[in-house]
Design a protein around this motif. Structure first.
Motif, short mmCIF file in Angstrom:
data_model
loop_
_atom_site.label_atom_id
_atom_site.label_comp_id
_atom_site.label_asym_id
_atom_site.label_seq_id
_atom_site.Cartn_x
_atom_site.Cartn_y
_atom_site.Cartn_z
N ASN A 24 35.18 54.80 24.51
CA ASN A 24 35.45 55.07 25.92
C ASN A 24 35.24 53.83 26.78
OD1 ASN A 24 35.79 56.74 28.41
ND2 ASN A 24 33.63 56.25 28.64
N ASP A 34 37.26 56.40 32.85
CA ASP A 34 36.87 57.00 31.59
C ASP A 34 38.08 57.65 30.93
OD1 ASP A 34 33.95 56.62 31.39
OD2 ASP A 34 33.90 57.82 33.23
N PRO A 36 39.96 60.63 28.81
CA PRO A 36 39.78 62.09 28.82
C PRO A 36 38.75 62.49 27.75
CG PRO A 36 42.12 61.51 28.82
CD PRO A 36 41.36 60.24 28.59
N LEU A 37 37.95 63.48 28.06
CA LEU A 37 36.90 63.92 27.16
C LEU A 37 37.45 64.25 25.77
CD1 LEU A 37 33.96 64.70 26.63
CD2 LEU A 37 34.46 66.94 27.65
N LYS A 41 36.09 62.81 22.18
CA LYS A 41 35.61 63.72 21.14
C LYS A 41 36.41 63.55 19.86
CE LYS A 41 35.29 67.94 22.80
NZ LYS A 41 35.19 69.16 23.62
N GLU A 75 29.63 65.48 25.24
CA GLU A 75 30.19 66.10 26.45
C GLU A 75 29.29 65.86 27.66
OE1 GLU A 75 30.74 70.20 25.35
OE2 GLU A 75 32.64 69.77 24.34
N ILE A 76 27.99 66.05 27.47
CA ILE A 76 27.05 65.81 28.57
C ILE A 76 27.09 64.35 28.99
CG2 ILE A 76 24.59 65.73 29.19
CD1 ILE A 76 24.27 68.22 27.31
N TYR A 77 27.04 63.45 28.02
CA TYR A 77 27.05 62.03 28.33
C TYR A 77 28.33 61.63 29.09
CZ TYR A 77 26.60 57.02 27.95
OH TYR A 77 26.49 55.69 28.27
N GLN A 78 29.46 62.08 28.59
CA GLN A 78 30.75 61.70 29.18
C GLN A 78 30.95 62.27 30.58
OE1 GLN A 78 31.59 58.92 26.97
NE2 GLN A 78 33.38 59.52 28.11
N THR A 79 30.36 63.42 30.86
CA THR A 79 30.55 64.02 32.18
C THR A 79 29.47 63.64 33.18
OG1 THR A 79 29.43 66.06 31.47
CG2 THR A 79 31.84 65.99 31.26
N GLN A 80 28.25 63.30 32.70
CA GLN A 80 27.16 63.03 33.63
C GLN A 80 26.76 61.56 33.72
OE1 GLN A 80 23.85 65.67 32.89
NE2 GLN A 80 25.17 67.44 32.76
N PRO A 83 30.59 58.40 33.93
CA PRO A 83 31.28 58.15 35.20
C PRO A 83 30.53 57.22 36.15
CG PRO A 83 31.37 60.49 34.67
CD PRO A 83 30.42 59.85 33.69
#
Length: 181
Positions: A24, A34, A36-37, A41, A75-80, A83
């Motif tokens: 990423n 970033d 896309p999640l 993944k 998921e937590i890392y990429q969203t919180q 960014p």
């Protein structure tokens, strides 16, 4: 003989997460955004699926469950976290040469945030490192020595350890003040 010890499950857990995160950030260096999640993944899953066949699994370990846990952390890392970071360097190899010796210190910096100048080290652990352990960590100290030697161009404020998997995630930091006294 060229024999290698098979990796343990926790090593593959960490390196595969690292792989997805680094993918990423390498792209983000170019695009400033970033990925896309789903793409992050997928990159993680491909790395995990490749490496899991090399693991010496314990009888009570479940590769599918571990993969699911890693994806949840990603998921937590990429969203919180992701960014908030604009990478300046990702998985950057460095060398530090010393006068009057043949030795060269080599290392890899996980990430340097362009905005803060902090060196970020990603760790997978069930708990956050204590500030005391961070201050005693030879790896982090070595990075600061390398940076302050003016041979490198990163990390003007210090190092941040970002634990993934901690029950109460917190960030532990080591700064120049800790080294200089």
């Amino acid at each position: 003989l060229g024999l290698r010890t098979p990796p343990r499950s926790y090593q593959v857990f960490g390196t595969s997460l690292h792989s997805g995160i680094a993918h990423n950030y390498r792209r983000k260096m170019e695009s400033q955004q970033d990925l896309p999640l789903g793409e992050v993944k997928e990159f993680f899953a491909a790395d995990w699926d490749f490496q899991k066949g090399q693991v010496l699994w314990e009888p009570d370990e479940n590769p599918g469950k571990m993969k699911d846990e890693a994806i949840a952390l990603l998921e937590i890392y990429q969203t919180q976290i992701a960014p908030k970071i604009q990478p300046a360097l990702v998985e950057d190899l460095f060398e530090l040469k010393f006068e009057n010796t043949e030795y060269t210190f080599r290392g890899i910096i996980d990430l340097v945030d362009k905005q803060s100048g902090l060196i970020i080290d990603h760790k997978t652990s069930s708990k956050s490192p204590s500030p005391l352990n961070v201050h005693k960590d030879i790896q982090l100290t070595a990075w600061l020595v390398a940076e302050t030697s003016n041979q490198q161009g990163w990390g003007h404020d210090g190092i941040v350890v970002t634990p993934m998997g901690a029950t109460q995630p917190q960030i532990a930091a080591l700064t120049r003040k800790d080294i200089d006294g």
